[in-house]
Scaffold this active site. Sequence first.
Site, PDB file in Angstrom:
ATOM      1  N   HIS A 232       0.808  -1.224   0.000  1.00 15.21           N
ATOM      2  CA  HIS A 232       0.000   0.000   0.000  1.00 15.21           C
ATOM      3  C   HIS A 232       0.850   1.288   0.000  1.00 15.21           C
ATOM      4  CE1 HIS A 232      -3.553  -2.450   0.931  1.00 15.21           C
ATOM      5  NE2 HIS A 232      -2.910  -2.967   1.961  1.00 15.21           N
TER       6      HIS A 232
HETATM    7  O1  RIB Z   1      -5.150   0.167   4.525  1.00 19.48           O
HETATM    8  C1  RIB Z   1      -3.757   0.152   4.350  1.00 19.48           C
HETATM    9  C2  RIB Z   1      -3.100   1.142   5.262  1.00 19.48           C
HETATM   10  O2  RIB Z   1      -3.363   0.770   6.596  1.00 19.48           O
HETATM   11  C3  RIB Z   1      -1.572   1.170   5.125  1.00 19.48           C
HETATM   12  O3  RIB Z   1      -1.106   2.474   5.397  1.00 19.48           O
HETATM   13  C4  RIB Z   1      -1.104   0.243   6.202  1.00 19.48           C
HETATM   14  O4  RIB Z   1       0.182   0.617   6.725  1.00 19.48           O
HETATM   15  C5  RIB Z   1      -2.140   0.452   7.255  1.00 19.48           C
HETATM   16  O5  RIB Z   1      -1.755   1.574   8.009  1.00 19.48           O
END
Ligand code: RIB
Length: 304
Positions: A232
């Site tokens: 992500h």
């Molecule tokens: O949904 C993904 C996010 O949530 C990313 O930033 C991961 O690190 C968690 O914080």
Amino acid sequence: MKRLIIDCDPGHDDAIAIILAQRHAEVLGITTVSGNAPLDAVTDNALLVTALLNVDTPVHVGAARPLVGDPIHAARVHGVNGLGGVDRIEHGRTPASEDAVGFLLEAAAEDVWVVPIGPLTNIALAIERDPDWVHRIAGISLMGGSVDSGNATPKAEFNIFADPEAAAKVFASGANIIMCGLNLTHQLRTTDSTVERLRAMDRPLATFAAQVFDHLHNRMEELIGQRNAALHDPCAVLAVTHPHLIDAEPRAVAVETEGKLTRGMTVVDERVTRRRGEPTAQVAYGIDAAAAMELVLDALGADQ
Ligand code: RIB
Ligand code: CA
């Protein structure tokens, strides 16, 4: 080189995003926020990553709780300490300050990008203290939200769900925003072959990253029966350092804060053009995942 501030809640993918940013940008500072784990844990993890990178990037401590309500965490994915499954090193590093918001305001400049990859509490507090701040920075490239389904709830992505009021303020602030939501980040995935490539590099940072991804794959296998994980947070870094890899469209985005079933949802207006609301963000829809992954692996195998 682009100049960035990383606002984060390390977090396995946050750690990879910080390493990637250091390789391709000038990272002026790291600010931490309660999210994947409590504030002290994510701050320790941010300091650990700067030690592994052997860089003197300052870490500034931010918000311990959201604007409204109690903190939520993601221990089932990241572990209680926010970075489960990795070997830690002793480093003796300490935060540069306990005032992340003050640092964000002070470091503002027209060529500085702010890259929030956790809940948006620090960003909203900066906007509250100085609404004009958003016009004194180049923009905000955030990992958060989704144009379709969520992960924390059926409709809310974790970073937004952890502080919906903060996210609503950020999207309504008039800032130049790039939104890298789950619809984008799910296109960039690590697998066990990623881990094998990293282990074969036989370099400290690559070995750390192999542990990071192995932990995530183990957790995903237990949670959803699949040994792969979306990468992500690095997407929000690449949207600034390598914008040609990302396809984005202007969209009106607002955050639901009241809905019983939809609290924390990023409501993206995709109606036909003539009826759409005024755009509030560049929403990312596509990424050259192969090229992005090669940049990530290159950064992880780099000499430290
Ligand atoms: O949904 C993904 C996010 O949530 C990313 O930033 C991961 O690190 C968690 O914080
Ligand atoms: Ca994160």
